[in-house]
Write a protein that holds these residues in place. Structure first.
Motif, PDB file in Angstrom:
ATOM      1  N   SER A 194      -4.980   0.882   2.344  1.00  0.00           N
ATOM      2  CA  SER A 194      -4.340  -0.057   3.265  1.00  0.00           C
ATOM      3  C   SER A 194      -4.853   0.134   4.679  1.00  0.00           C
ATOM      4  N   ARG A 195      -5.111   1.358   5.065  1.00  0.00           N
ATOM      5  CA  ARG A 195      -5.632   1.601   6.410  1.00  0.00           C
ATOM      6  C   ARG A 195      -7.087   1.191   6.519  1.00  0.00           C
ATOM      7  N   PHE A 202       6.149   5.236  -7.650  1.00  0.00           N
ATOM      8  CA  PHE A 202       5.226   4.506  -6.774  1.00  0.00           C
ATOM      9  C   PHE A 202       4.005   4.039  -7.551  1.00  0.00           C
ATOM     10  N   ARG A 203       3.481   4.943  -8.385  1.00  0.00           N
ATOM     11  CA  ARG A 203       2.296   4.569  -9.157  1.00  0.00           C
ATOM     12  C   ARG A 203       2.623   3.498 -10.188  1.00  0.00           C
ATOM     13  N   GLN A 204       3.814   3.576 -10.794  1.00  0.00           N
ATOM     14  CA  GLN A 204       4.229   2.545 -11.751  1.00  0.00           C
ATOM     15  C   GLN A 204       4.341   1.179 -11.075  1.00  0.00           C
ATOM     16  N   GLN A 205       4.829   1.180  -9.851  1.00  0.00           N
ATOM     17  CA  GLN A 205       5.081  -0.080  -9.144  1.00  0.00           C
ATOM     18  C   GLN A 205       3.813  -0.683  -8.542  1.00  0.00           C
ATOM     19  N   THR A 206       2.901   0.167  -8.065  1.00  0.00           N
ATOM     20  CA  THR A 206       1.749  -0.336  -7.308  1.00  0.00           C
ATOM     21  C   THR A 206       0.405  -0.153  -8.003  1.00  0.00           C
ATOM     22  N   GLY A 207       0.361   0.755  -8.999  1.00  0.00           N
ATOM     23  CA  GLY A 207      -0.911   1.044  -9.648  1.00  0.00           C
ATOM     24  C   GLY A 207      -1.756   2.046  -8.887  1.00  0.00           C
ATOM     25  N   SER A 208      -1.224   2.559  -7.775  1.00  0.00           N
ATOM     26  CA  SER A 208      -1.938   3.538  -6.945  1.00  0.00           C
ATOM     27  C   SER A 208      -1.032   4.719  -6.648  1.00  0.00           C
ATOM     28  N   THR A 209      -1.641   5.854  -6.334  1.00  0.00           N
ATOM     29  CA  THR A 209      -0.841   6.967  -5.827  1.00  0.00           C
ATOM     30  C   THR A 209      -0.520   6.690  -4.362  1.00  0.00           C
ATOM     31  N   PRO A 210       0.494   7.347  -3.805  1.00  0.00           N
ATOM     32  CA  PRO A 210       0.785   7.154  -2.368  1.00  0.00           C
ATOM     33  C   PRO A 210      -0.433   7.445  -1.492  1.00  0.00           C
ATOM     34  N   LYS A 211      -1.210   8.482  -1.835  1.00  0.00           N
ATOM     35  CA  LYS A 211      -2.382   8.833  -1.039  1.00  0.00           C
ATOM     36  C   LYS A 211      -3.437   7.727  -1.095  1.00  0.00           C
ATOM     37  N   ASN A 262       2.488   7.756  10.525  1.00  0.00           N
ATOM     38  CA  ASN A 262       1.767   8.980  10.174  1.00  0.00           C
ATOM     39  C   ASN A 262       2.686   9.992   9.498  1.00  0.00           C
ATOM     40  N   ILE A 263       3.833   9.549   9.030  1.00  0.00           N
ATOM     41  CA  ILE A 263       4.745  10.436   8.305  1.00  0.00           C
ATOM     42  C   ILE A 263       4.022  10.959   7.070  1.00  0.00           C
ATOM     43  N   THR A 264       4.113  12.252   6.846  1.00  0.00           N
ATOM     44  CA  THR A 264       3.403  12.833   5.698  1.00  0.00           C
ATOM     45  C   THR A 264       3.949  12.305   4.384  1.00  0.00           C
ATOM     46  N   ILE A 265       3.097  12.301   3.388  1.00  0.00           N
ATOM     47  CA  ILE A 265       3.484  11.779   2.077  1.00  0.00           C
ATOM     48  C   ILE A 265       4.610  12.602   1.471  1.00  0.00           C
ATOM     49  N   THR A 266       4.629  13.903   1.762  1.00  0.00           N
ATOM     50  CA  THR A 266       5.700  14.747   1.218  1.00  0.00           C
ATOM     51  C   THR A 266       7.045  14.466   1.883  1.00  0.00           C
ATOM     52  N   GLU A 267       7.023  13.898   3.093  1.00  0.00           N
ATOM     53  CA  GLU A 267       8.269  13.590   3.790  1.00  0.00           C
ATOM     54  C   GLU A 267       8.819  12.208   3.448  1.00  0.00           C
ATOM     55  N   ILE A 268       7.946  11.294   3.060  1.00  0.00           N
ATOM     56  CA  ILE A 268       8.348   9.896   2.837  1.00  0.00           C
ATOM     57  C   ILE A 268       9.478   9.748   1.821  1.00  0.00           C
ATOM     58  N   PRO A 269       9.495  10.480   0.702  1.00  0.00           N
ATOM     59  CA  PRO A 269      10.617  10.314  -0.247  1.00  0.00           C
ATOM     60  C   PRO A 269      11.982  10.497   0.409  1.00  0.00           C
ATOM     61  N   HIS A 270      12.081  11.414   1.399  1.00  0.00           N
ATOM     62  CA  HIS A 270      13.360  11.657   2.063  1.00  0.00           C
ATOM     63  C   HIS A 270      13.764  10.497   2.967  1.00  0.00           C
ATOM     64  N   TYR A 271      12.786   9.701   3.409  1.00  0.00           N
ATOM     65  CA  TYR A 271      13.077   8.542   4.243  1.00  0.00           C
ATOM     66  C   TYR A 271      13.612   7.367   3.423  1.00  0.00           C
ATOM     67  N   ILE A 272      13.389   7.401   2.118  1.00  0.00           N
ATOM     68  CA  ILE A 272      13.788   6.261   1.276  1.00  0.00           C
ATOM     69  C   ILE A 272      14.803   6.652   0.196  1.00  0.00           C
ATOM     70  N   GLY A 273      15.434   7.802   0.354  1.00  0.00           N
ATOM     71  CA  GLY A 273      16.495   8.186  -0.581  1.00  0.00           C
ATOM     72  C   GLY A 273      16.014   8.739  -1.900  1.00  0.00           C
ATOM     73  N   MET A 274      14.726   9.099  -1.987  1.00  0.00           N
ATOM     74  CA  MET A 274      14.185   9.735  -3.198  1.00  0.00           C
ATOM     75  C   MET A 274      13.837  11.170  -2.833  1.00  0.00           C
ATOM     76  N   ASN A 275      14.680  12.108  -3.197  1.00  0.00           N
ATOM     77  CA  ASN A 275      14.501  13.486  -2.755  1.00  0.00           C
ATOM     78  C   ASN A 275      13.548  14.297  -3.619  1.00  0.00           C
ATOM     79  N   SER A 276      13.012  13.686  -4.653  1.00  0.00           N
ATOM     80  CA  SER A 276      12.050  14.364  -5.519  1.00  0.00           C
ATOM     81  C   SER A 276      10.658  13.784  -5.281  1.00  0.00           C
ATOM     82  N   GLN A 277       9.733  14.627  -4.843  1.00  0.00           N
ATOM     83  CA  GLN A 277       8.367  14.184  -4.595  1.00  0.00           C
ATOM     84  C   GLN A 277       7.697  13.689  -5.884  1.00  0.00           C
TER      85      GLN A 277
END
Length: 300
Positions: A282-283, A267-276, A245-260
């Protein structure tokens, strides 16, 4: 390889050149064929495709291929392109000469012995110029040969085999060393992807120049160091979006990407979807799976 049969290592046989030539091929498609003689095909300029034993390789300037006898192969040069080759074919015979036989050379040289133990039907080489010099010297000797003496020819053939064996050993060692560096680089990225690391940090961790690491990594993995790191970070982001349930704005900091913004774009380039969208879809998929399993259990 056939000319490394036990009889060659038990009796005194010698390599003998049967045929050699220089040839510039232009837009050429050679029929698939095989012959008893062993062949060395050296690319002097341009490029071509060599299909050997059912596998195709691109041969460029400074590269050569060593093909065993009776192995199907063919050469193909694309239309509008050219490739200049130096070819030499040889087999083994008994000779009257004081020069050491092939089995004696093998017994005295470790790299040549290792080459004779190779089970491969062909070997592809990136030359360091040594083999070309030996090959050229051999062809010059064959061109000017005026008597029946085979000593100089055997001397040059022996040198050619030894240089090829040393090159094969070096290429094998280089590949093994490169594999170790690549694995260490991957381990470092897996352990540090949550930090703001760059290619230089990965290279420093494995004690390589960044440019060299980039070359060997891309050749082995099919992607750059940075490309691999981004792919791994997005994989981790997908797990976090799906399972926490980590917020989408926090996730970049968990993976070393400090720019939202950067994270969302990649993410959209890789998956074709926005994080939201990815989190919601997926849920929804997971919830449908859970309900389906629940109904299956009730039906039993």
């Amino acid at each position: 390889m056939s000319f490394y049969h036990n009889r060659l290592l038990e009796q005194d046989y010698y390599p003998v050149v049967r045929f050699y030539y220089y040839k510039e091929w232009e837009g050429f498609n050679m029929p698939n064929h095989s012959h008893e003689a062993i062949e060395i095909m050296y690319c002097l300029s341009g490029s071509c495709l060599i299909e050997v034993d059912g596998t195709t390789h691109k041969l460029k300037k400074g590269q050569f291929i060593f093909i065993d006898g009776d192995v199907p192969h063919r050469l193909f040069v694309e239309p509008g392109k050219s490739c200049r080759m130096s070819n030499i074919e040889f087999h083994f015979e008994e000779l009257e000469t004081v020069f050491p036989s092939f089995r004696h050379l093998v017994s005295e040289h470790d790299a040549l012995r290792m080459l004779t133990e190779s089970p491969k039907s062909y070997l592809l080489f990136h030359d360091s110029s040594d083999v070309f010099q030996c090959l050229n010297a051999l062809i010059l000797e064959l061109d000017r040969k005026e008597d029946e003496s085979v000593f100089t020819e055997q001397l040059l053939l022996g040198q050619l085999f030894i240089r090829m064996a040393e090159l094969a050993a070096k290429q094998q060692n280089d590949t093994s060393e490169q594999h170790v560096y690549i694995q260490k680089s991957i381990e470092y990225m897996h352990q540090n992807y949550d930090r703001d690391i760059r290619v230089k940090d990965v290279a420093d961790a494995v004690h390589l120049h960044p440019g060299y690491l980039h070359r060997i990594f891309k050749k082995a993995m099919g992607t750059s160091v940075n490309g691999y790191l981004i792919n791994h970070r997005i994989t981790k982001a997908k797990e976090l979006l799906k399972r926490t349930n980590i917020t989408i704005t926090e996730i970049p900091h968990y993976i070393g990407m400090n720019s939202q913004q950067y994270f969302s774009t990649i993410f959209r380039q890789q998956t074709g979807s926005t994080p939201k969208q990815y989190r919601r879809e997926s849920r929804y998929t997971d919830s449908r799976t859970v309900r389906s399993e629940h109904f299956k259990q009730q039906a039993k």
